[in-house]
Scaffold this active site. Structure first.
Site, short mmCIF file in Angstrom:
data_model
loop_
_atom_site.label_atom_id
_atom_site.label_comp_id
_atom_site.label_asym_id
_atom_site.label_seq_id
_atom_site.Cartn_x
_atom_site.Cartn_y
_atom_site.Cartn_z
N GLU A 13 71.76 -8.86 -99.65
CA GLU A 13 71.17 -9.97 -98.85
C GLU A 13 71.08 -8.93 -97.19
OE1 GLU A 13 70.12 -12.92 -98.58
OE2 GLU A 13 70.57 -13.25 -100.56
N GLY A 14 70.50 -7.82 -97.41
CA GLY A 14 70.51 -6.90 -96.26
C GLY A 14 71.76 -6.08 -96.08
#
Length: 545
Positions: A443-444
């Site tokens: 998610e980053g």
């Protein structure tokens, strides 16, 4: 006396702390005055949290260690999840948990994000690998509800909200991880308005499994002649089975699982290589605007990943604390016993208190941010919604990065408290370290979160005042109270240091290397400053009680 026999990790939902944060710290009664929350009484909330606790501890916790040992299996394109997962997922659906925050129009219950944060904390603390399945379904639901056509929303949103169908996000490719502009998956228009999707996606969490009758893939791909880089990415809805006229799963689509990864942790959830071979898909939203559509749901998704870190930190703390009470080693200062419980040794107490401070402060931070997310979506005043949206945007990378960082830190401290026994596989402490590690990556990555915070939210958009102005005003008042000065004074000084650091980085903003090298430490400073402020608020409530 503790023995070296095989030990199953323990977990008890910290409901007292949950209710304190909701009602005492964050004024949840007033929060429920937001449109759509009027029927959510304290009795209802307590019942929901108690049921969440039972589901987590009675259904999921017993699966965590066996799932880590069994893992998932791939045979002839079919992924089999660990024993007990299918039964647990049925109970999840029967309990209505996937629909907790979904809209009533889609069969959802319409609860605040704040309540979902606590449900996900309990679920992930009990069995993080299981928690990924409903989490991905919720993400797909949000994307389709916001960006799908009315027909797409009518068909897919209720089934995702109920949990009878699952979701999966297909973004990453072998050459395109953080830099999605490099992706190669193609979407070719067809005469019937659909698209033929061709390409291979990697690191796809829960891309194939046996828990639901259908899986809805959200796929990033490029149309023929699309602009280069991220400006040319579109978002497509691709079902595993193409629904028939009644909405039931029909023929198998051209998507298959080519492999499941052998990985460090989260063995109970399959991380897949997904092959799209002319799979039928439908455009969601506008062409070339796929990344923007995907990122519109990222606040909620990145908060959810932060909660995964918080959950493992809480689980590790509980097990370290329990062990420290029963493990006898050495004499504590001033003791004449043959051996004392290790909790009496100062360094062990230091580790336990570090875990506790980070967990309880991190929970307050997550709920405070989720509260703003609720306001940004539901408040009647557009200006208030805008202010809350800016605060949520500012705090989201902090929640995602800091809470997953402390998840790893607290899991490591838990192993240290257990000593050599913590390093042994049989006792479950090392599993926390392995399972939580990826939360700092997906998610980053946390480095990307730090750049988002400093480069975009602070230096570009100027959102820092959304935190510092109200926090400094409240701390200034608290610092005049003799009972709070020892907390409020340093927290106020930390805000001054944060602002000074920001000003210095503004002066050097023309040098991307300066900003990039400072970003992670800046996020850490921001997070610890926010925790200092929140701990002062909690202390003020304690002294007033």
């Amino acid at each position: 006396m503790w023995s070296s026999a095989r030990s199953m990790p323990v977990y008890a939902a910290p409901l007292r702390e949950h209710l304190f944060c909701l009602y005492d710290l964050l004024g949840f009664d007033a929060h429920c005055a937001l449109p759509g929350f009027g029927d959510i009484s304290r009795d209802v909330v307590e019942a929901v949290l108690e049921q969440s606790s039972r589901f987590a501890t009675q259904t999921l916790l017993p699966l965590n260690r066996p799932a880590d040992e069994q893992g998932c299996r791939l045979a002839e394109g079919v992924v089999t999840t660990p024993e007990g997962f299918k039964s647990a997922y049925r109970k999840l659906v029967e309990g209505g948990w996937p629909a907790l925050t979904c809209a009533a129009a889609h069969g959802g219950q319409g609860f605040p994000h704040m309540i979902n944060v606590l449900f996900e904390e309990m679920m992930n603390a009990a069995c993080l690998s299981f928690g990924l399945f409903p989490g991905l379904g919720r993400g797909a639901y949000v994307a389709i509800a916001r960006h799908g056509s009315p027909e797409q929303a009518a068909l897919y949103a209720p089934r995702l909200a109920s949990g009878v169908w699952a979701g999966s996000m297909c973004l990453t490719e072998a050459q395109a991880g953080t830099d999605l502009g490099l992706l190669r998956t193609q979407a070719v228009p067809q005469r019937d308005g659909s698209y033929a999707i061709t390409g291979t996606k990697t690191f796809i969490s829960c891309g194939e499994h046996d828990l639901t009758a259908n899986i809805v893939y959200l796929v990033l791909a490029k149309l023929p002649g699309a602009p280069a880089g991220t400006r040319g990415i579109s978002l497509f809805l691709v079902p595993k089975f193409i629904p028939d006229s009644l909405g039931n799963p029909g023929p198998r689509n051209g998507v298959s699982c080519g492999a499941i990864e052998r990985k460090m942790g989260l063995h109970g959830s399959p991380t897949c290589v997904m092959n799209f071979d002319g799979a039928t898909g439908w455009l969601m939203g506008e062409a070339h605007k796929g990344l923007a559509a995907m990122f519109s749901m990222m606040n909620a998704e990145r908060i959810a990943v932060g909660i995964q870190g918080l959950a493992i930190a809480e689980a590790s703390y509980q097990n370290a604390l329990a062990y420290a009470h029963v493990r006898h080693q050495g004499r504590a200062p001033g003791s004449e016993a043959v051996a004392d419980p290790i909790i009496r040794h100062p360094d062990v107490r230091r580790m336990l208190m570090t875990q506790r401070v980070l967990v309880e402060g991190g929970r307050a931070l997550a709920l405070w941010t989720a509260q703003a997310l609720d306001v940004s979506e539901r408040h009647a005043d557009p200006q208030v919604r805008q202010q809350a949206d800016e605060f949520t945007a500012l705090m989201t990378p902090v929640v995602k990065a800091f809470l997953t960082d402390i998840g790893s830190e607290c899991a490591s401290l838990g192993v240290q408290v257990w000593g050599g026994h913590g390093y042994m596989r049989d006792n479950g402490m090392e599993q926390f370290v392995r399972d939580v590690r990826v939360t700092q990556i997906y998610e980053g990555t946390n480095g990307v979160q730090a750049l988002d915070l400093l480069g975009r939210k602070v230096l570009q958009l100027g959102l820092l005042d959304r935190f510092t102005v109200p926090a400094a005003a409240e701390l200034a008042v608290a610092s005049t109270d003799d009972r709070l000065r020892h907390l409020a004074g340093p927290a106020l000084s930390a805000i001054g240091l944060l602002k000074e650091s920001t000003s210095l980085l503004h002066l050097r903003a023309s040098d991307p290397a300066e900003v990039g090298s400072a970003a992670s430490e800046y996020l850490r400073l921001f997070a610890l400053t926010a925790l200092g402020y929140l701990w002062t608020r909690m202390a003020r409530l304690a002294v007033a009680a």
